[in-house]
Design an enzyme around this catalytic site. Structure first.
Site, PDB file in Angstrom:
ATOM      1  N   LYS A 212      41.192  33.570  42.210  1.00 30.47           N
ATOM      2  CA  LYS A 212      42.130  34.639  42.643  1.00 30.47           C
ATOM      3  C   LYS A 212      42.032  35.859  41.858  1.00 30.47           C
ATOM      4  O   LYS A 212      41.508  36.674  42.194  1.00 30.47           O
ATOM      5  CB  LYS A 212      43.880  34.152  42.872  1.00 30.47           C
ATOM      6  CG  LYS A 212      44.082  35.547  43.415  1.00 30.47           C
ATOM      7  CD  LYS A 212      44.265  36.553  44.786  1.00 30.47           C
ATOM      8  CE  LYS A 212      45.147  37.656  44.589  1.00 30.47           C
ATOM      9  NZ  LYS A 212      44.775  38.250  45.874  1.00 30.47           N
ATOM     10  N   CYS A 266      46.534  44.449  44.246  1.00 28.77           N
ATOM     11  CA  CYS A 266      45.572  43.424  43.539  1.00 28.77           C
ATOM     12  C   CYS A 266      44.794  43.530  43.030  1.00 28.77           C
ATOM     13  O   CYS A 266      44.546  43.808  41.530  1.00 28.77           O
ATOM     14  CB  CYS A 266      45.037  43.057  44.521  1.00 28.77           C
ATOM     15  SG  CYS A 266      46.553  41.984  45.640  1.00 28.77           S
TER      16      CYS A 266
HETATM   17  N1  LIG Z   1      50.262  42.863  49.238  1.00 33.43           N
HETATM   18  C1  LIG Z   1      49.177  42.152  49.116  1.00 33.43           C
HETATM   19  O1  LIG Z   1      48.686  42.209  50.170  1.00 33.43           O
HETATM   20  C2  LIG Z   1      49.772  41.044  48.842  1.00 33.43           C
HETATM   21  C3  LIG Z   1      47.702  39.934  48.249  1.00 33.43           C
HETATM   22  C4  LIG Z   1      47.348  39.065  47.909  1.00 33.43           C
HETATM   23  C5  LIG Z   1      49.133  38.495  46.404  1.00 33.43           C
HETATM   24  N2  LIG Z   1      49.567  39.435  46.787  1.00 33.43           N
HETATM   25  C6  LIG Z   1      50.770  39.010  45.702  1.00 33.43           C
HETATM   26  O2  LIG Z   1      51.948  38.381  45.684  1.00 33.43           O
HETATM   27  C7  LIG Z   1      53.091  39.117  45.588  1.00 33.43           C
HETATM   28  C8  LIG Z   1      53.728  39.369  46.180  1.00 33.43           C
HETATM   29  O3  LIG Z   1      53.559  40.782  46.993  1.00 33.43           O
HETATM   30  P1  LIG Z   1      54.174  41.626  47.979  1.00 33.43           P
HETATM   31  O4  LIG Z   1      53.011  42.759  47.978  1.00 33.43           O
HETATM   32  O5  LIG Z   1      54.757  40.574  49.165  1.00 33.43           O
HETATM   33  O6  LIG Z   1      55.700  42.270  47.621  1.00 33.43           O
HETATM   34  P2  LIG Z   1      56.478  42.782  48.367  1.00 33.43           P
HETATM   35  O7  LIG Z   1      56.833  43.805  46.400  1.00 33.43           O
HETATM   36  O8  LIG Z   1      55.805  43.795  49.219  1.00 33.43           O
HETATM   37  O9  LIG Z   1      57.744  41.891  47.956  1.00 33.43           O
HETATM   38  C9  LIG Z   1      58.240  40.846  47.235  1.00 33.43           C
HETATM   39  C10 LIG Z   1      59.514  41.216  47.710  1.00 33.43           C
HETATM   40  O10 LIG Z   1      60.136  40.027  46.567  1.00 33.43           O
HETATM   41  C11 LIG Z   1      61.588  40.982  46.514  1.00 33.43           C
HETATM   42  N3  LIG Z   1      62.169  39.831  45.031  1.00 33.43           N
HETATM   43  C12 LIG Z   1      61.888  40.369  43.806  1.00 33.43           C
HETATM   44  N4  LIG Z   1      62.426  39.395  43.023  1.00 33.43           N
HETATM   45  C13 LIG Z   1      63.462  38.963  43.904  1.00 33.43           C
HETATM   46  C14 LIG Z   1      63.926  37.788  43.414  1.00 33.43           C
HETATM   47  N5  LIG Z   1      64.055  36.991  42.042  1.00 33.43           N
HETATM   48  N6  LIG Z   1      64.234  36.957  44.710  1.00 33.43           N
HETATM   49  C15 LIG Z   1      63.665  37.058  46.150  1.00 33.43           C
HETATM   50  N7  LIG Z   1      63.539  37.864  45.782  1.00 33.43           N
HETATM   51  C16 LIG Z   1      62.637  39.215  45.365  1.00 33.43           C
HETATM   52  C17 LIG Z   1      61.550  42.295  46.459  1.00 33.43           C
HETATM   53  O11 LIG Z   1      62.668  42.554  46.885  1.00 33.43           O
HETATM   54  C18 LIG Z   1      60.542  41.739  47.665  1.00 33.43           C
HETATM   55  O12 LIG Z   1      61.380  42.173  48.909  1.00 33.43           O
HETATM   56  C19 LIG Z   1      52.692  39.639  44.242  1.00 33.43           C
HETATM   57  O13 LIG Z   1      52.217  38.380  43.006  1.00 33.43           O
HETATM   58  C20 LIG Z   1      51.524  40.139  44.913  1.00 33.43           C
HETATM   59  O14 LIG Z   1      50.502  40.483  43.601  1.00 33.43           O
HETATM   60  C21 LIG Z   1      50.371  41.095  46.870  1.00 33.43           C
END
Ligand SMILES: NC(=O)c1ccc[n+]([C@@H]2O[C@H](COP(=O)([O-])OP(=O)(O)OC[C@H]3O[C@@H](n4cnc5c(N)ncnc54)[C@H](O)[C@@H]3O)[C@@H](O)[C@H]2O)c1
Length: 426
Positions: A212, A266
């Site tokens: 990734k 990302c």
């Molecule tokens: N957004 C993208 O396009 C994308 C793409 C690929 C990978 N990612 C990866 O996926 C992961 C999540 O990203 P995202 O974009 O969904 O983030 P986000 O901020 O949209 O969502 C994360 C969620 O997790 C919750 N959270 C935080 N701590 C928590 C806990 N201890 N228990 C339960 N919930 C908790 C937050 O309240 C939030 O709703 C990251 O590592 C990111 O790098 C994101």
């Protein structure tokens, strides 16, 4: 292999909620867990707290069928998917505290036999770290059944969906599943096969983590090349969009498009995880990050220079704040960095910000007397200098008449760029 019927998805953001919804609409009982009560309430009401096409239909359908619910507490489940944030700290090392917090919620619920998948983008070794963190809390469990301790199956499955196309790409993209053990990888593969029609490739956890990071670093390095070309072209008086369009006619050349910098959760973040893991060896990856990070300041300087010959009353139009076109995601957005810098440095000028995908100014701009959030048309009409920072469709649709007589700084080529044979979104 037994079918997994009950899954808890920890973190209901841009990644976790679509994953929860797609599992639920495919017949799996899903409990979404989030620390944010508003998110939990929204999901339980069948609503989505952010913009992502088609996600609303999936969530509403799954909730009304009774397959999807949300809670702030982690329940017992047969599988756990962790999709919490993994930002970097001041020193650019990865902040694993969200993963640790999710692990603390999961650990007391485990009985042995469960599948734990880390989906968060992670530095090399983070999956092992999560596994060890849980085993420290639960020394009665193991990863492989050693000493007759019940095993938990721990795997990493990175997410590579494109915001704006998440519900399609969740189904069609190939996936990489890396297990702490071969059994963990196979079990995770079995779960993703519930909704994923792409190829599901198995490997070990650290290779999956690196895959990734490498994908995003590949993009970052190539965008840095385009951004460097845009700065060189400006110095040489060349139209960079024409230059790239012409060069891309070469059958083996596919230069990406420059922009105001690189944003998002990302591409602007993940390469640093590699640099932190192998600082001496990651020279190109680090330089690409630095080239892309320097671009917002370069754009800022261009705007300042364009105002030098204009009266003190001249206003500035800032078009777009999102980190890329047609989405509302403002995270790590270079457009915000540029807008905030302009607002601060040009405190005696009006900055007319237009971002059709948000209802209020982000915290970096809110409360500033010289900044107002207005429509695209209003922003352009009021201003003498128009700075295009995001190539939203609505921005591309601005009529040439509206721009007549204005200085246009188009960092995306949104108003002038002809489609290139290999145009790739940045
Ligand atoms: N957004 C993208 O396009 C994308 C793409 C690929 C990978 N990612 C990866 O996926 C992961 C999540 O990203 P995202 O974009 O969904 O983030 P986000 O901020 O949209 O969502 C994360 C969620 O997790 C919750 N959270 C935080 N701590 C928590 C806990 N201890 N228990 C339960 N919930 C908790 C937050 O309240 C939030 O709703 C990251 O590592 C990111 O790098 C994101």
């Amino acid at each position: 292999m037994n079918t997994i019927n009950r899954v808890a998805v920890i973190g209901l953001g841009y990644i976790g909620l679509p994953t929860a919804a797609i599992l639920a609409t495919n017949g799996v009982e899903v409990i979404g867990v989030d620390v944010n009560q508003r998110t939990v309430d929204a999901v339980n009401a069948g609503q989505v707290p952010f913009v992502e096409p088609d996600l609303g239909v999936h969530v509403a359908g799954a909730v009304s069928q009774g397959n999807l619910s949300a809670s702030t507490l982690t329940p017992q489940a047969e599988a756990y998917i962790v999709a919490v944030p993994t930002p970097f700290r001041e020193d650019r090392s990865a902040d694993l505290s969200y993963i640790e917090s999710a692990a603390r919620g999961i650990a007391p619920q485990l009985q042995g036999g469960e599948l734990l998948i880390l989906e968060s983008t992670s530095p090399p070794g983070a999956t092992e770290h999560m596994a060890n963190y849980i085993l420290n809390l639960r020394p009665d469990l193991s990863l492989d059944g050693a000493d007759s301790k019940p095993a938990i199956l721990v795997a990493h499955c990175p997410e590579r969906v494109l915001p704006g196309r998440v519900m399609i790409e969740l189904v069609t993209n190939d996936r990489i599943v890396g297990g702490m053990t071969a059994e963990a990888a196979e079990t995770a593969k079995h779960l993703y096969a519930v909704f994923c029609q792409g190829e599901i490739l198995t490997t070990d956890a650290v290779t999956a983590e690196m895959a990734k990071l490498v994908e995003n670093s590949y993009r970052d390095v190539n965008i840095a090349f385009a951004n460097e070309l845009s700065v060189i072209s400006d110095k040489l008086g060349i139209d960079v969009w024409e230059l790239i369009r012409l060069a891309n006619h070469h059958p083996r050349v596919n230069i990406l498009q420059p922009g105001p910098g690189v944003g998002g959760h990302c591409i602007a973040v993940d390469p640093w995880f590699i640099v932190a893991a192998a600082p001496e060896e990651s020279r190109l990856i680090r330089t690409a990050r630095e080239v892309n990070d320097a671009k917002p300041e370069w754009v800022f300087q261009q705007v300042v220079a364009s105002l030098e010959s204009l009266p003190a009353t001249a206003e500035v139009s800032v078009l777009g704040l999102a980190f890329k076109a047609n989405i509302d995601d403002l995270r790590e957005s270079p457009a915000i960095e540029i807008a905030a810098h302009l607002a601060e440095a040009l405190s005696d000028r009006r900055i007319n910000v237009a971002e059709p995908h948000v209802e209020e100014l982000p915290k970096q701009l809110a409360g500033r007397n010289n900044v107002e959030l207005v429509s695209i048309e209003e922003s352009v009409k009021r201003s003498d200098v128009v700075v295009v920072l995001v190539d939203h469709d609505d921005v591309k649709a601005i009529s040439p008449e509206l721009l007549a007589g204005k200085i246009v700084i188009d960092t995306r080529g949104a108003l002038t760029r002809e489609p290139t044979p290999a145009a790739a979104a940045v």
